[in-house]
Design a protein around this motif. Structure first.
Motif, PDB file in Angstrom:
ATOM      1  N   SER A  96       0.998  -1.144   0.003  1.00  0.00           N
ATOM      2  CA  SER A  96       0.044   0.039  -0.026  1.00  0.00           C
ATOM      3  C   SER A  96       0.760   1.364  -0.091  1.00  0.00           C
ATOM      4  O   SER A  96       1.856   1.178   0.211  1.00  0.00           O
ATOM      5  CB  SER A  96      -1.027  -0.009   1.223  1.00  0.00           C
ATOM      6  N   SER A  97       0.184   2.321  -0.477  1.00  0.00           N
ATOM      7  CA  SER A  97       1.064   3.702  -0.486  1.00  0.00           C
ATOM      8  C   SER A  97       0.088   4.697  -0.263  1.00  0.00           C
ATOM      9  O   SER A  97      -1.007   4.718  -0.256  1.00  0.00           O
ATOM     10  CB  SER A  97       1.946   3.797  -1.839  1.00  0.00           C
ATOM     11  N   SER A  98       0.908   6.120   0.011  1.00  0.00           N
ATOM     12  CA  SER A  98       0.064   7.370  -0.015  1.00  0.00           C
ATOM     13  C   SER A  98       0.700   8.141  -0.786  1.00  0.00           C
ATOM     14  O   SER A  98       2.292   8.362  -0.787  1.00  0.00           O
ATOM     15  CB  SER A  98       0.124   7.738   1.455  1.00  0.00           C
ATOM     16  N   LEU A 105      -2.304   1.324  -4.041  1.00  0.00           N
ATOM     17  CA  LEU A 105      -2.860   2.239  -2.924  1.00  0.00           C
ATOM     18  C   LEU A 105      -3.327   0.988  -1.847  1.00  0.00           C
ATOM     19  O   LEU A 105      -3.167   1.419  -0.702  1.00  0.00           O
ATOM     20  CB  LEU A 105      -4.078   2.784  -3.385  1.00  0.00           C
ATOM     21  N   TYR A 106      -3.763  -0.069  -2.130  1.00  0.00           N
ATOM     22  CA  TYR A 106      -4.087  -1.042  -1.376  1.00  0.00           C
ATOM     23  C   TYR A 106      -4.032  -2.425  -2.054  1.00  0.00           C
ATOM     24  O   TYR A 106      -4.355  -2.765  -3.345  1.00  0.00           O
ATOM     25  CB  TYR A 106      -5.276  -1.157  -0.814  1.00  0.00           C
ATOM     26  N   THR A 107      -3.666  -3.317  -1.389  1.00  0.00           N
ATOM     27  CA  THR A 107      -3.458  -5.115  -1.630  1.00  0.00           C
ATOM     28  C   THR A 107      -4.378  -5.888  -0.973  1.00  0.00           C
ATOM     29  O   THR A 107      -4.277  -5.764   0.260  1.00  0.00           O
ATOM     30  CB  THR A 107      -2.124  -5.446  -1.816  1.00  0.00           C
ATOM     31  N   TRP A 110      -3.618  -9.552   1.638  1.00  0.00           N
ATOM     32  CA  TRP A 110      -2.147  -9.396   1.878  1.00  0.00           C
ATOM     33  C   TRP A 110      -1.639 -10.491   2.810  1.00  0.00           C
ATOM     34  O   TRP A 110      -0.479 -10.914   2.716  1.00  0.00           O
ATOM     35  CB  TRP A 110      -1.641  -7.809   2.215  1.00  0.00           C
TER      36      TRP A 110
END
Length: 227
Positions: A96-98, A105-107, A110
């Protein structure tokens, strides 16, 4: 997309460690990386001086940056650049990231990623033997707060390749287990590589998106909790 953050990172280093000659050299390296054509590369001496865990991160369309470990929660690691970017990894995979367009953005699902089992097998204290060799998940892209989100279903399989000699950025020669993941992402075939040493991933090259291609996460200085 060029993720810039090293100069501010150096300021942070100054605040933690004081302005030594070596840290001044580090600032010079940052200036070259930001305004020259080279990616950020720290010397072994500069890495030894880092007071915190950190990693290199780059993609096929961006230069190499230094990301600092912000916090660790169970098996997840949260890294930040000196800007507003942040990403979360699990055994070297960015899940994920921002503020990082093109980075997942989302997995989903996981926690079922077989990679964790395969990596743990490289640690003497773990004896897991029946690792799953396939995984299906949905990867989401976009930005929170935006109505433009897209989801892509991804499937992959895993296998362990031969041991590899790997030179860590700090100069250490390591014997790493290479774990290969192959799959399909929105009609594109991909082949990911994860180099595991004693239960931690020191190098990961895995497919992020059509926009960025492959991302590379390379441990610079390990988190004590992973050793």
């Amino acid at each position: 997309m060029r993720l810039i953050g090293f100069a501010s990172l150096v300021v942070f280093v100054f605040a933690l460690s004081g302005c030594s000659v070596r840290m001044q050299n580090l600032a010079g390296a940052a200036e070259e990386a930001l305004f020259g054509n080279d990616d950020v590369v720290l010397t072994e001496a500069e890495i030894a001086d880092l007071p915190y865990a950190a990693a290199y991160f780059d993609t096929e369309t961006s230069g190499r940056i230094v990301a600092v470990l912000d916090r660790a929660t169970e098996l997840q690691r949260v890294y930040r650049t000196a800007g507003e970017e942040a990403f979360v990894t699990r055994f070297g995979r960015v899940i994920s990231s921002s503020n990082m367009p093109g980075v997942p953005l989302y997995t989903s699902d996981w926690a079922s990623d077989p990679l964790s089992c395969w990596v743990r097998q490289t640690a003497a204290q773990h004896t897991e033997s029946n690792c799953h060799n396939s995984w299906q998940r949905t990867v989401e892209f976009g930005n929170y707060g935006s109505n433009v989100l897209r989801q892509i279903k991804v499937s992959s399989t895993f296998e362990v390749a031969a041991q590899q000699t790997y030179r860590h950025p700090d100069g250490t020669e390591l014997q790493a287990t290479k774990i290969v993941e192959r799959g399909v992402f929105a009609g594109e075939n991909f082949s990911n590589e994860f180099y595991a040493v004693n239960g931690r991933v020191v190098f990961a090259k895995h497919y992020l998106s059509k926009d960025l291609g492959y991302g590379i996460l390379q441990e610079i200085k390990p988190f004590n909790g992973d050793l």
